[in-house]
Structures are given as C-alpha cells and as structure tokens.
Design a protein around this motif. Structure first.
Motif, PDB file in Angstrom:
ATOM      1  N   ARG A  44     -62.650  -8.475   5.430  1.00 52.68           N
ATOM      2  CA  ARG A  44     -62.770  -7.683   4.204  1.00 52.68           C
ATOM      3  C   ARG A  44     -61.366  -7.304   3.736  1.00 52.68           C
ATOM      4  N   PRO A  45     -61.010  -7.623   2.487  1.00 50.81           N
ATOM      5  CA  PRO A  45     -59.646  -7.304   2.044  1.00 50.81           C
ATOM      6  C   PRO A  45     -59.462  -5.791   1.936  1.00 50.81           C
ATOM      7  N   LEU A  46     -58.226  -5.381   2.040  1.00 55.77           N
ATOM      8  CA  LEU A  46     -57.895  -3.950   1.933  1.00 55.77           C
ATOM      9  C   LEU A  46     -58.332  -3.447   0.562  1.00 55.77           C
ATOM     10  N   SER A  49     -56.486  -3.950  -2.850  1.00 58.04           N
ATOM     11  CA  SER A  49     -55.411  -4.967  -2.698  1.00 58.04           C
ATOM     12  C   SER A  49     -55.670  -6.129  -3.643  1.00 58.04           C
ATOM     13  N   ALA A  50     -54.646  -7.008  -3.800  1.00 55.32           N
ATOM     14  CA  ALA A  50     -54.798  -8.204  -4.653  1.00 55.32           C
ATOM     15  C   ALA A  50     -55.899  -9.095  -4.085  1.00 55.32           C
ATOM     16  N   ASN A  51     -55.955  -9.149  -2.736  1.00 52.83           N
ATOM     17  CA  ASN A  51     -57.002  -9.994  -2.124  1.00 52.83           C
ATOM     18  C   ASN A  51     -58.404  -9.500  -2.467  1.00 52.83           C
ATOM     19  N   ASP A  82     -66.795  -5.035   8.299  1.00 48.23           N
ATOM     20  CA  ASP A  82     -65.415  -5.342   7.904  1.00 48.23           C
ATOM     21  C   ASP A  82     -65.218  -6.804   7.479  1.00 48.23           C
ATOM     22  N   HIS A  83     -66.334  -7.466   7.087  1.00 51.01           N
ATOM     23  CA  HIS A  83     -66.217  -8.845   6.572  1.00 51.01           C
ATOM     24  C   HIS A  83     -66.885  -8.937   5.214  1.00 51.01           C
ATOM     25  N   MET A  84     -66.356  -9.885   4.390  1.00 52.69           N
ATOM     26  CA  MET A  84     -66.998 -10.258   3.120  1.00 52.69           C
ATOM     27  C   MET A  84     -67.742 -11.548   3.424  1.00 52.69           C
TER      28      MET A  84
END
Ligand SMILES: Cn1cc(CCO)c2c3c(c(-c4ccccc4Cl)cc21)C(=O)NC3=O
Length: 288
Positions: A44-46, A49-51, A82-84
């Motif tokens: 999972r991106p922060l 964040s850009a991600n 904590d994952h997409m």
C-alpha cells in the motif's frame, strides 16, 4: 494475521505470472465462480504519496473505462493488511513482450497479417480510451496482453468474434492503466522512455493521444522484429526523425508507410486511433 484476508478467502493462487517494483501478479481462481483472474498485489503506498496517486489513477481509469474487448477488464480493487489489490481479467496468452521473446528465441517472425491484427486491436482499444477523454501513456509490448482462449471474456462476445484476427483468432488487449491520465488536464507520469514521444519528453502535453499512437508505432516495430529500442542517445533521437530501423522482414509498402506515419515527429501528422481503425490496410481482406 489471524483474520483470513479477502484475497485468501475468495481466491486460490495458482501461480506467479509477474513481479516488479510494482508488486506481484498472480494467476488466481475465484472460489465462488471458478473463473481465472490476474490479481496484482502491491504494498500500500504511503498516504498522500505520488505512488498513492498512481495507484488511485489506475483504479479510477478502470472504473471510468468500463468494458471493451481490447482493454483488459477490471473486476474489483480493495486494500487490506497494508496491500493494494486489483483483480483483472486473466489473459491466457501472456504479454506481447513474452510473445516477441519467444519468436526471437525460435528464430520466427510475426507475419504481417498478425502485425495488422495487433495494430487494429490496440487501435480499437486506444480509440475507446481516447474517446473517454483519457490517455494511456505507457503503451508497450509488456502492457499488451494476449487472449487465445475461446471465451475471451470482456463485453460483446459477438463484437469479440468480429474482432478476432482471421489468421490466428488471437485477441490483443491493452492492460496496465497505471499511467492513465486525462488528455485535457494531464498530470503526466511519464511511461517507459524507450516508447516516449519526444514532444512529451519536452513537456508538450498539447496532443497526448498522439503520444499513445507514437508508442504504438514503436510497439509494432518491435513485434516486426526490430532490434531492442534505445533508452536515450543518438539512436533514440534518430528513431524520432521517423528513420525506421532495418527490419528482418519485408513489410508491404502500404503497411510500412502506415507505421512510418505513426512515428512522425509532428504529432498532428500521426493518425488518430479512430482513423487507424478505418485504415483499409488493416481491414480484413474479404477473401471470396
Ligand atoms: C505480468 N502479467 C502477466 C499477465 C498475463 C499472463 O498471461 C498479466 C495480466 C495482467 C497484469 C496486470 C498489469 C497491471 C496491473 C494489474 C495487472 Cl493484474 C499483469 C500480467 C492483467 O491485468 N491481466 C493479465 O492477464
């Protein structure tokens, strides 16, 4: 964690089909419907964040784009531990990049008829994406997936039949919408530099659909057997002065000049996706 994740409870993993900095892609069967899916799991991106922006743009693009026979179909996306996670249509023929490597490995080439199917199918997918006011911005062989299966999934089975290539029955689909953005108010996240149109490198975003057309031109060149593309330097620039690299096969003059127009340095000189779909050289020769 003690609680079974949705991913584990709804799907059975059959194998890994890809991995990169983005995460891991698995071929999965959904226990409920018994169908196969390609599922990408990424950290999972922060938040903020850009991600995170990129991850959200991918899901937004799929949500907006709905179903098209030449765009990989989206089924669901969710976040957990904590994952997409994104669940897409599974294309059983691998990526065009895999197919190009296989051809090279056994010294074969894609016949022109298959190159025409490739160009027509991806043009149809781009016509759909561009007509929705979006641009893909990362068209390249590793983002084009192949469906060999008879039930190629996607909407309009009959439309699918019509689109099938006469030679192979193979269907090409545009995947990986991670760089998709609005063609009018773009926040451009540049794709792979090997496929980048020079106007985008110079931050001219006035005609982004034509940047997809340029990348499609290079993609077809690679499928036609051109040597690997330069990432920068003189070769990179000479390719962008519409000097086609020498190809290991004689393409028909009509097809070769069509590819030449896709690579024109002037974006307005490149055909639109909808013009490509109407190109006589790409329409099936009605034999008999
Ligand atoms: C590495 N890789 C290999 C395959 C197919 C193999 O026959 C593949 C697929 C996808 C994706 C994919 C790309 C970007 C985002 C999400 C996914 Cl699931 C990646 C894939 C996808 O969306 N559908 C696929 O079949």
């Amino acid at each position: 964690a003690f609680m079974l994740s949705r991913y584990e409870s709804e799907f059975l993993e059959l194998g890994h089909i890809g991995a990169g900095e983005f995460g891991v892609v698995c071929k999965c069967v959904k226990r409920l419907d018994g169908c196969l899916y390609a599922i990408k799991r990424s950290r999972r991106p922060l938040a903020g964040s850009a991600n995170e922006q990129l991850a959200l743009k991918e899901v937004y693009a799929h949500a907006v784009l709905g179903h098209h026979p030449h765009v990989v179909r989206y089924y669901s996306a969710w976040a957990e531990d904590d994952h997409m996670i994104i669940q897409n249509e599974y294309c059983d023929g691998g990526s065009l990049h895999d197919a190009i490597l296989e051809k090279e490995a056994c010294g074969e080439l894609f016949p022109e008829l298959e190159l025409r199917d490739l160009l027509l199918h991806v043009s149809m997918g781009l016509k759909y994406i561009h007509s929705s006011g979006l641009v893909h911005l990362d068209i390249k062989p590793s983002n084009i997936f192949i469906c060999q299966c008879s039930s190629a999934g996607g909407a309009g089975e009959s439309e699918e039949e019509e689109d099938r290539g006469p030679s192979t029955g193979v269907v090409y689909k545009i995947g990986d919408l991670g760089h998709v953005t609005s063609s009018s108010s773009p926040q451009v996240e540049e794709g792979d530099s090997r496929f980048l149109a020079s106007e985008v490198l110079h931050e001219d975003y006035s005609n982004l659909p034509k940047a997809d057309i340029f990348a499609l031109g290079l993609t077809v060149l690679l499928a036609a057997g051109s040597p690997p593309l330069p990432q920068n330097g003189d070769e990179w620039h000479s390719l962008r002065r519409a000097q086609l690299p020498s190809l290991p096969q004689e393409l028909s003059p009509a097809f070769r000049s069509l590819i030449q127009t896709l690579l024109d340095p002037e974006p307005s000189q490149r055909p639109s996706a909808s013009a490509l779909c109407r190109q006589p050289v790409l329409r099936k020769e009605r034999t008999g």
